[in-house]
Design a protein around this motif. Sequence first.
Motif, PDB file in Angstrom:
ATOM      1  N   LYS A 124       0.733  10.648  -9.875  1.00 32.29           N
ATOM      2  CA  LYS A 124      -0.726  10.338 -11.038  1.00 32.29           C
ATOM      3  C   LYS A 124      -1.648  11.072 -10.756  1.00 32.29           C
ATOM      4  N   ASN A 153      -4.604   5.240  -3.782  1.00 26.83           N
ATOM      5  CA  ASN A 153      -4.181   4.678  -4.519  1.00 26.83           C
ATOM      6  C   ASN A 153      -4.298   2.672  -4.503  1.00 26.83           C
ATOM      7  N   ILE A 212      -4.084   8.142 -14.980  1.00 27.19           N
ATOM      8  CA  ILE A 212      -4.005   6.720 -14.659  1.00 27.19           C
ATOM      9  C   ILE A 212      -4.929   5.889 -15.448  1.00 27.19           C
ATOM     10  N   LEU A 244      -6.368  10.896 -11.854  1.00 19.04           N
ATOM     11  CA  LEU A 244      -6.547   9.815 -11.619  1.00 19.04           C
ATOM     12  C   LEU A 244      -7.088   9.113 -13.457  1.00 19.04           C
ATOM     13  N   PHE A 301      -4.678   8.813   1.559  1.00 13.91           N
ATOM     14  CA  PHE A 301      -3.352   8.342   0.269  1.00 13.91           C
ATOM     15  C   PHE A 301      -3.772   6.572   0.468  1.00 13.91           C
ATOM     16  N   LYS A 309      -1.771   9.772   4.803  1.00 15.60           N
ATOM     17  CA  LYS A 309      -1.673   9.024   4.088  1.00 15.60           C
ATOM     18  C   LYS A 309      -2.624   7.986   4.381  1.00 15.60           C
ATOM     19  N   LEU A 362       0.708  -1.148  -0.316  1.00 16.59           N
ATOM     20  CA  LEU A 362      -0.335  -0.046  -0.130  1.00 16.59           C
ATOM     21  C   LEU A 362       1.078   1.316  -0.188  1.00 16.59           C
ATOM     22  N   ASP A 363       0.684   1.795  -1.025  1.00 15.05           N
ATOM     23  CA  ASP A 363       1.452   3.105  -1.189  1.00 15.05           C
ATOM     24  C   ASP A 363       0.675   4.100  -0.439  1.00 15.05           C
ATOM     25  N   GLU A 364       1.157   5.214   0.590  1.00 14.53           N
ATOM     26  CA  GLU A 364       0.426   5.725   1.852  1.00 14.53           C
ATOM     27  C   GLU A 364       0.857   7.235   0.838  1.00 14.53           C
ATOM     28  N   ASN A 365       2.156   7.464   0.064  1.00 17.98           N
ATOM     29  CA  ASN A 365       1.866   8.644  -0.443  1.00 17.98           C
ATOM     30  C   ASN A 365       0.740   9.045  -1.533  1.00 17.98           C
ATOM     31  N   LYS A 366       0.992  10.899  -1.353  1.00 23.28           N
ATOM     32  CA  LYS A 366       0.344  11.266  -2.702  1.00 23.28           C
ATOM     33  C   LYS A 366       0.820  10.470  -3.807  1.00 23.28           C
ATOM     34  N   SER A 367      -0.908   9.845  -4.793  1.00 21.07           N
ATOM     35  CA  SER A 367      -0.186   9.439  -5.691  1.00 21.07           C
ATOM     36  C   SER A 367       0.599  10.032  -6.977  1.00 21.07           C
TER      37      SER A 367
END
Lengths: 567, 221
Positions: A421, B165, A426, A423, B161, B158, A414-419
Motif C-alpha cells: 500500500k 513500514n 495507508i 502512503l 522497508f 529490507k 517488522l515487515d521487511e518487504n516493500k509495502s
Amino acid sequence: MAATPVTTAAPTQEEAARQGEEALERLRSTDAPLYLSPSPELAKDARTASRYLFSSLVPFCSKPPLDSLLADDGFDVEQIWCQIDLLSRPLLSVLRRELNRLERDPPARVPGSALDVGVAGEAAEAEKERAMEDGEGDEEDGDESEGDEEEEEDEEEAEEDEDEGDEEEKEDEEGEAKGNPIEDKFLKIDEFEEFLTKEEEEYGLLERKWNKHKQKVSDKEDEDDDEEEDADDDEEEDDLHLGDFDGDGDEETGIAENARYEDFFGGIKKKGLNKNGIVGKRKRSSNAIDFVDGLESTDMDIEENDDKGQKILSTHEKELKKLHSKIEQMEKANLEPKSWTMQGEVTAAKRPKNSALEVDLDFEHNVRPAPVITEEVTASLEDIIRKRIIEGHFDDVQRAPTLPSKAPKERKELDENKSKKSLAEIYEEEYAQKSGLAPALLTVSDTLKNEASLLFKKLCSKLDALSHFHFAPKPVIEDMSIQVNVPALAMEEIAPVAVSDAAMLAPEEIFQGKGDIKEEAELTKAERKRRRANKKRKFKAEMAKRTPKKAGQNVTPGSTIEKPPGS
Amino acid sequence: MASSEAAASAMEIEKAAASAPAAVLRPQFEALKPHDMSDGKVQFRKVGVPTHRYAPLKRCWMEIYTPIYEQMKIDIRMNLKARKVELKTRADTPDVSNLQKCADFVHAFMLGFDVADALALLRLDDLYVDSFEIKDVKTLRGEHLSRAIGRLSGKGGKTKFAIENSTRTRIVIADTKIHILGSFLNIKVARDSLCSLILGSPAGKVYSKLRAVTARLAEKY
C-alpha cells in the motif's frame, strides 16, 4: 637291671670287681657310633662300671658318704653324679695336697715305682681310665646311659688329669735331672697324646687362666725356663682339671692372632727341647710342645708388651678404641654441612644436577591417578551405553517449563518487504477506520480470541448436552454482604484437606488506617511533635468528657469522710 | 473595490444608525476566494525537473496531472524549454494552500517519491518532506560512505522497508541525500534510525529500537 643290685651286693668283692672290669671292657670295646643310639645293655654296663669304680675309690676316702654307688634304674643322671661328686671332692683336695708335696720334694724314682709308691688303687684306675680314653672322644649328649658315661668319664678325666699331672711332673723332673732325651721324648709323646685329646676342653681354659697366672709366671721368670714352663703347664693343667671346662673364645682367638714365629719354632731358649731328630708324632709333639711353649711365650710376650703397652691391646681396649673412632666419625659428620636430602626446602640450584632422580622421593599426589583403561573398562562402558540407548534413558537437561504468568505480548513483526500500500492508501484506511466508514481490521489477537471463543462455545454445548440441557445458571444478584476475614478454605469445605492461611479479605481491606504508616524511628522531629500534640489533644478531650461524669455520679452519701468542723 | 465597499458599509451603518428604531440586519457575505484575496492576481509556482526524473515525469504525467487539475483545481503545465513544471491558480481554486500543496506534491515527485506516496501530501496537510545528507550526520569518505549507504538500504532494501513500514514514512536514498516523507513524529523516528545506521550501529539494534518506538506510538493512537 633290678636283678643287678642283688647280684652285685651278694657276691664277693672280687666278683664285683670282675664284673665291673668286664663292664668297663665292654664299654671300651663297643664302637663309638653305638653310643649314639640308646641301648639298655650299654646303660647297664655303664652303671655297673661306675659302681665298680666308685667302690674302688671308696677305700681312699677318709670319710666316704656312701659305701657303694646307688646306680639302679630308679636313679637318674643327676643323682648318680651327685654321689660321685660327694665322694670325689674330698679326694681331689687330698690329691692336690699330695701333688704339692711331691712338687716340693720330687722323689727320683721310676714311673712304675712311683706309681707303686703311689696309691695302688690309683694305678689300676689310671690304667683303666687310660684305656677308657679311647672311647672318650665320641661322647655325645643324649641318653641317661650316655649322661652317666659322661659323668663317669668326667670323673675319670679328673682323676686321669691328676694322675697325668703327677706323672708329667715326675717325668719332667726325671728327664731333666737325668738329661736323657729319649726318656723325655717318650714321655712327651704320651703326654702329647693325652694333651691332644684334652686340648678341646682345656684350650679355652688356658687363655682364661693365663691372666690369673701372670703373677705366678712373673715370679718364676728367674727360675729355669723349662721348669717354669712345665710347672706352668702342670699348674695350668692341674688348675684346669679342678676348674670348669668352659672355653673362652676371645682369649683363644686373641692369642691365635698374636702367635709369632718364635712361639712355634722357638727361640734360643726352647731349642734344647726340640733338638733331637723327630719324626711324625715326635714332630707333632714338638710342635704341640712348641705350641704350648709358644702359648706360654706369648703369654710372656703379652706380659712384656703389656709392660710397654703399645703393640697389642686387650679386647676391651680394642673395643674402646673402635667406639672412640666411631664417636669421632659421627662428631665430624655432625660438624659438616648436611647433605641436601637432609636439608629443608631445596631448590634445584642448591642440589647437584640430576640428584633428585637418584633419591627415592615421596610426595603426596593431590590428583587422582588417571584411570587405567583396560578391556574390561571399555566393555563395561559400552554395555552401559547400549543399555541406555535401548531404554531411551538419556540424561538430557530439560528446561523447566515456565508458567504463563501473563498473556503473551503482542509483537508487531517488522515487515521487511516493500509495502504494497502506498502512503496515501495507508492514511486513507486509517481515516476510514476512524470515521467509521470502513470496518475495523481484525488484529492477530482478535483472531486468536475469536478462535478461542469459538472453541469454548463448542465445549459448552457438549457439556450442556451431558446434563440434558437442564442447567439453570444462577442469577447474578448484586447485594452487599459483609466479608468476614476467615480463611477461604474454611468457607469452602467442612474438613480442610490442607491448612491454608488464605484469608477472604485482601490486605488492603484488612488495613485500618490512613496513608503511609511510619515507624517511630522514621519520623522526623516535626512529625513526632505533631503526634504528641495529637495525643495530648485526644487525652485532654477524654479527660474533659470524663471529669463531669465522675464528679456527678460517683459521689455516694457517706463515701467521703468529711472533717468535722472545728477540729 | 475596497473603498466602495467600505463606503457602502459605512453607508449601511449610517443607514442602520439612521433607522435606529428599525431592526438591525447583519450583512451576509460570502467567503472570499483566493482569487479575490489576491486581488484577482494569479499565483504561480515553478518546480524544476532534474534530468533523471524527466523520463519518469513523462511516464507519470497523467497521474500527476489528474489530481492536481481535477481535485486541487490548479493549472499545471510542463515548460519543456525551461524544464520546469509550472502551476497556476485558477479562479475557482477552493483553498489558498492548494497551490502550495500541489507544488510540494510535484516537488516530492521530483525528489524521487512515488506518485501514490506523494499523493498523501495532497490529502493530508501535516505530512512533510525532510531531507538531509549523510555528511550532515558523519563525515565519511570512499569505502565508508559506500558501506554506510549499503547499511542504510540493507540487503535488497529490507532495512529501508522495515523503517518505512514501522514508521509509516517513505524514504528515498539518493546517493548521499536522504529524503523522508511522512508526519512530523514519524519523520523524527525514521531520521533517528537512519542516523544510527549511518553512525554504524547494526541493523538488528536499529530494528529493536524501532520496535519499541513504534509500539509506543501505536499505543498512543
